[in-house]
Write a protein that holds these residues in place. Structure first.
Motif, short mmCIF file in Angstrom:
data_model
loop_
_atom_site.label_atom_id
_atom_site.label_comp_id
_atom_site.label_asym_id
_atom_site.label_seq_id
_atom_site.Cartn_x
_atom_site.Cartn_y
_atom_site.Cartn_z
N ALA A 1 0.84 -1.20 0.00
CA ALA A 1 0.00 0.00 0.00
C ALA A 1 0.88 1.25 0.00
O ALA A 1 0.61 2.20 -0.76
CB ALA A 1 -0.92 0.00 1.22
N ASN A 2 1.93 1.27 0.82
CA ASN A 2 2.84 2.42 0.84
C ASN A 2 3.56 2.57 -0.48
O ASN A 2 3.78 3.67 -0.97
CB ASN A 2 3.85 2.29 1.97
N ARG A 3 3.94 1.49 -1.07
CA ARG A 3 4.64 1.52 -2.36
C ARG A 3 3.72 2.06 -3.45
O ARG A 3 4.12 2.89 -4.26
CB ARG A 3 5.11 0.12 -2.70
N ASN A 4 2.47 1.60 -3.44
CA ASN A 4 1.52 2.06 -4.45
C ASN A 4 1.19 3.54 -4.24
O ASN A 4 0.99 4.27 -5.21
CB ASN A 4 0.26 1.22 -4.43
N SER B 1 3.23 5.85 -2.95
CA SER B 1 4.37 6.66 -3.35
C SER B 1 4.59 6.66 -4.85
O SER B 1 5.08 7.63 -5.40
CB SER B 1 5.63 6.19 -2.63
N THR B 2 4.21 5.64 -5.55
CA THR B 2 4.39 5.61 -7.01
C THR B 2 3.21 6.24 -7.73
O THR B 2 3.37 6.74 -8.83
CB THR B 2 4.60 4.18 -7.51
N SER B 3 2.03 6.25 -7.15
CA SER B 3 0.86 6.81 -7.83
C SER B 3 0.97 8.31 -8.07
O SER B 3 0.74 8.76 -9.18
CB SER B 3 -0.41 6.50 -7.04
N PRO B 4 1.31 9.15 -7.10
CA PRO B 4 1.38 10.60 -7.37
C PRO B 4 2.46 10.95 -8.38
O PRO B 4 2.26 11.84 -9.19
CB PRO B 4 1.71 11.21 -6.02
N THR B 5 3.57 10.28 -8.39
CA THR B 5 4.63 10.65 -9.35
C THR B 5 4.22 10.28 -10.75
O THR B 5 4.48 11.03 -11.68
CB THR B 5 5.95 9.96 -8.98
N THR B 6 3.56 9.16 -10.94
CA THR B 6 3.13 8.81 -12.30
C THR B 6 1.99 9.70 -12.73
O THR B 6 1.89 10.07 -13.88
CB THR B 6 2.72 7.34 -12.39
#
Length: 158
Positions: free
Chosen positions: A129-132, A134-139
């Motif tokens: 969940a933390n990984r998703n 952190s990667t969602s806003p940058t993409t």
């Protein structure tokens, strides 16, 4: 002691040759042969003393095994029927208690294994969940910052 033996604890040509060969092959062998030549005549007394000492030690072990055989670790009976019957019942009761304890141990092991698995699963889900996150806003921000007319990204697209 037999003085006509070829290898005896004395300075004979055979023992000297064995000592020299022992030093050439592997130095502890030569050293052992030298010790045999010098102190070999005392070896009989030493062996006798060691045998006496080990006999005393193992005699104690034999006495201990005899006691164990008398107290239910063997089929020895005391001769008192009432005592033997009581002892058999107590041993059966203790065996049943041991079986119950073993079952409880296996149940607890299974419980602890499931608890660890659940904890590991929770930690893994939290990580994902933390990984998703952190990667969602940058993409998302990268796609929002792109110019709409250019479909192929390049180095100059900023």
């Amino acid at each position: 002691m037999n003085t006509s033996a070829l290898i005896r604890p004395a300075w004979t040509p055979a023992t000297i040759a064995l000592m020299v060969i022992g030093f050439m092959v592997f130095w502890p062998l030569g050293l052992a042969m030298l010790a045999y030549i010098i102190w070999g005549d005392r070896l009989e007394g030493f062996k006798r003393d060691v045998n006496r000492a080990t006999d005393g030690i193992f005699a104690g072990c034999r006495r201990g095994s005899d006691k164990a055989a008398r107290w239910g670790h063997g089929s020895a009976r005391t001769g008192n029927v009432a005592f033997d019957d009581w002892r058999e019942k107590e041993l059966e009761r203790l065996a049943e208690e041991r079986r119950k304890l073993d079952e409880m141990l296996s149940e607890f092991d299974e419980y602890a294994r499931e608890l660890r698995r659940a904890k590991d699963q929770e930690e893994f889900d939290r990580f994902m969940a933390n990984r998703n996150k952190s990667t969602s806003p940058t993409t998302g921000s990268a796609t929002n910052n792109k110019p709409s007319g250019n479909s192929t990204p390049g180095l100059l697209d900023e």
